[in-house]
Design a protein around this motif. Structure first.
Motif, PDB file in Angstrom:
ATOM      1  N   ILE A   1      -2.293  -3.193  -4.785  1.00 24.43           N
ATOM      2  CA  ILE A   1      -2.006  -3.830  -3.503  1.00 24.43           C
ATOM      3  C   ILE A   1      -1.510  -5.257  -3.728  1.00 24.43           C
ATOM      4  CG2 ILE A   1      -3.010  -4.548  -1.294  1.00 24.43           C
ATOM      5  CD1 ILE A   1      -4.959  -2.206  -1.545  1.00 24.43           C
TER       6      ILE A   1
ATOM      7  N   SER B   1      -5.101   2.370  -2.279  1.00 27.16           N
ATOM      8  CA  SER B   1      -3.694   2.645  -2.572  1.00 27.16           C
ATOM      9  C   SER B   1      -3.557   3.222  -3.973  1.00 27.16           C
ATOM     10  CB  SER B   1      -2.885   1.340  -2.469  1.00 27.16           C
ATOM     11  OG  SER B   1      -1.576   1.506  -2.966  1.00 27.16           O
ATOM     12  N   LYS B   2      -2.563   4.110  -4.158  1.00 23.28           N
ATOM     13  CA  LYS B   2      -2.318   4.663  -5.491  1.00 23.28           C
ATOM     14  C   LYS B   2      -1.804   3.593  -6.454  1.00 23.28           C
ATOM     15  CE  LYS B   2      -1.551   9.546  -4.478  1.00 23.28           C
ATOM     16  NZ  LYS B   2      -0.598  10.676  -4.548  1.00 23.28           N
TER      17      LYS B   2
ATOM     18  N   TYR C   1      -1.807   6.231   0.381  1.00 21.30           N
ATOM     19  CA  TYR C   1      -3.103   5.602   0.623  1.00 21.30           C
ATOM     20  C   TYR C   1      -4.164   6.561   1.158  1.00 21.30           C
ATOM     21  CZ  TYR C   1      -1.733   5.445   5.585  1.00 21.30           C
ATOM     22  OH  TYR C   1      -1.351   5.772   6.860  1.00 21.30           O
ATOM     23  N   GLU C   2      -5.395   6.041   1.113  1.00 23.31           N
ATOM     24  CA  GLU C   2      -6.569   6.743   1.635  1.00 23.31           C
ATOM     25  C   GLU C   2      -7.431   5.717   2.362  1.00 23.31           C
ATOM     26  OE1 GLU C   2     -10.537   8.139  -0.649  1.00 23.31           O
ATOM     27  OE2 GLU C   2      -8.742   9.259  -1.234  1.00 23.31           O
TER      28      GLU C   2
ATOM     29  N   GLY D   1       3.057   4.451   3.428  1.00 16.20           N
ATOM     30  CA  GLY D   1       2.569   3.138   3.048  1.00 16.20           C
ATOM     31  C   GLY D   1       3.348   2.032   3.725  1.00 16.20           C
TER      32      GLY D   1
ATOM     33  N   TRP E   1      -9.355   0.505   2.299  1.00 17.86           N
ATOM     34  CA  TRP E   1      -7.965   0.985   2.310  1.00 17.86           C
ATOM     35  C   TRP E   1      -7.554   1.080   0.851  1.00 17.86           C
ATOM     36  CZ3 TRP E   1      -3.486  -1.828   5.399  1.00 17.86           C
ATOM     37  CH2 TRP E   1      -2.438  -0.936   5.575  1.00 17.86           C
TER      38      TRP E   1
ATOM     39  N   ASN F   1      -6.206  -1.947  -6.388  1.00 19.37           N
ATOM     40  CA  ASN F   1      -5.706  -0.986  -5.398  1.00 19.37           C
ATOM     41  C   ASN F   1      -6.687  -0.761  -4.247  1.00 19.37           C
ATOM     42  OD1 ASN F   1      -7.639   0.380  -6.926  1.00 19.37           O
ATOM     43  ND2 ASN F   1      -6.676   2.357  -6.586  1.00 19.37           N
ATOM     44  N   GLN F   2      -7.584  -1.705  -4.004  1.00 17.21           N
ATOM     45  CA  GLN F   2      -8.641  -1.521  -3.000  1.00 17.21           C
ATOM     46  C   GLN F   2      -8.725  -2.733  -2.080  1.00 17.21           C
ATOM     47  OE1 GLN F   2     -12.486  -0.936  -4.792  1.00 17.21           O
ATOM     48  NE2 GLN F   2     -13.360  -0.029  -2.963  1.00 17.21           N
TER      49      GLN F   2
ATOM     50  N   VAL G   1       0.866  -1.180   0.000  1.00 12.11           N
ATOM     51  CA  VAL G   1       0.000   0.000   0.000  1.00 12.11           C
ATOM     52  C   VAL G   1       0.900   1.227   0.000  1.00 12.11           C
ATOM     53  CG1 VAL G   1      -1.682   1.347   1.310  1.00 12.11           C
ATOM     54  CG2 VAL G   1      -1.909  -1.135   1.185  1.00 12.11           C
ATOM     55  N   GLU G   2       0.643   2.179  -0.898  1.00 12.10           N
ATOM     56  CA  GLU G   2       1.427   3.418  -0.909  1.00 12.10           C
ATOM     57  C   GLU G   2       0.547   4.575  -1.363  1.00 12.10           C
ATOM     58  OE1 GLU G   2       4.693   2.969  -3.567  1.00 12.10           O
ATOM     59  OE2 GLU G   2       3.447   2.597  -5.334  1.00 12.10           O
TER      60      GLU G   2
ATOM     61  N   LYS H   1      -5.900  10.471   4.737  1.00  8.75           N
ATOM     62  CA  LYS H   1      -5.098  10.352   3.522  1.00  8.75           C
ATOM     63  C   LYS H   1      -3.641  10.545   3.888  1.00  8.75           C
ATOM     64  CE  LYS H   1      -4.916  11.999  -1.256  1.00  8.75           C
ATOM     65  NZ  LYS H   1      -5.513  12.924  -2.243  1.00  8.75           N
TER      66      LYS H   1
END
Length: 318
Positions: free
Chosen positions: A268, A264-265, A196-197, A211, A262, A249-250, A193-194, A207
């Motif tokens: 994951i 991630s840009k 992240y929100e 990560g 969670w 990414n979710q 994760v990097e 936000k």
């Protein structure tokens, strides 16, 4: 920050240098490459979900290429039967630090018509008449193309292309790799994760640009507790359960009836698809002894992330 070049449908095509519109939630897909150049594809519907893409009607591939030039075909089919088919002619300039891009119509072959399930009589091409001149890009720039605009509603489908020269391919001695080779297991797979929100029941809570990456990763939520995740089968009796879900990414999970996301840009997990993830929730994670009270309060009241190659201990914070 890389600049984005937006190509808009209007009485005269123009370039807008800056960030893509804030309302655009870009979904990035895979990419194609030629030489050491990579072209990454993204897409957005504005408003989100306003125009539907047929699930089996997407294509993005190299039509022809060499080390310095490529013809890239982009096609997608709308749920109402219409299609968008066009190509990008990409040319490397100045040793790969700049690129020249030209958008053109593409006439699908009979094989492509059958494969994509499109009707050649219902291919939308009008937007391409605006773009007759080459577009000049720097390495890493993003082009956004309003491929379809509905006149009645103003809804848009936007394609995004990022063109960049990647890092050189790394190579190791083949004999050493043969000696090291073993079977891949779930224990080798990591979660990353990097940038992240975090959301709870759809509402954005936090936000961060930070990560974590490892076989086990965790998220500390203020006044809630710590959620730990892994793809590997955890030790027996460690209180993990396959209750979380990950896709691209979710990462989705629930705590006390509330649904968390969670985001991630980056991906994951590297595999395509939706997968179950082992999760353990610890409402009162233990901390190292003898910490000052103010440090304890800061840890317990703030957001935190972490990672480990082994299952975090029941009795101490890793």
């Amino acid at each position: 920050m890389k600049k984005a070049i937006q190509i808009c449908l209007s009485t005269a095509a123009f370039l807008l240098l800056g960030r893509p519109c804030a309302a655009q939630e870009i979904v990035w897909f895979g990419g194609v490459g030629f030489g050491d150049t990579k072209i990454r594809l993204g897409m957005a519907s504005i408003p989100d979900g306003a125009l539907k893409i047929a699930s089996s009607g997407q294509a993005f591939h190299i039509g022809s290429s060499n080390q310095d030039n490529a013809s890239v075909v982009r096609a997608f089919k709308l749920a109402d039967g219409r299609s968008i088919v066009y190509k990008l002619i990409v040319k490397r300039l100045e040793n790969g630090t700049r690129f020249e891009v030209l958008l053109q119509a593409h006439e699908p072959t009979p094989e492509q018509v059958e494969k994509w399930g499109i009707d050649p009589a219902r291919v939308e091409k009008g937007f391409l008449s605006k773009y007759t001149q080459p577009i000049m890009l720097d390495d890493g720039d993003i082009i956004s193309v309003d491929a379809l605009v509905e006149p009645r509603t103003g809804a848009k489908l936007v394609d995004f292309f990022q063109i960049s020269t990647g890092e050189p391919i790394k190579r190791r001695n083949p004999d050493k790799l043969k000696a090291e080779a073993r079977s891949l297991t779930l224990e080798d797979l990591i979660l990353t994760v990097e940038g992240y929100e975090v959301r709870r029941n759809g509402e954005k809570l936090y936000k961060s640009g930070g990560g974590a990456s490892g076989r086990y990763i965790w998220l500390g939520i203020p006044q809630v507790g710590r959620a730990i995740f892994t793809l590997a089968t955890p030790p027996e009796g460690s209180s993990f359960a396959q209750t979380a879900i990950v896709n691209n990414n979710q990462l989705i999970f629930s705590i006390d009836g509330a649904q968390y996301e969670w985001l991630s840009k980056s991906r994951i997990v590297t595999a395509d698809g939706t997968f179950q993830v082992w999760m353990k929730f610890d409402p009162t994670p233990s901390l190292p002894p003898n910490l000052p009270p103010e440090v304890l309060e800061r840890i317990r009241s703030g957001w935190s992330v972490g990672a480990s190659d082994k299952s975090p201990s029941e009795k101490k914070e890793d």
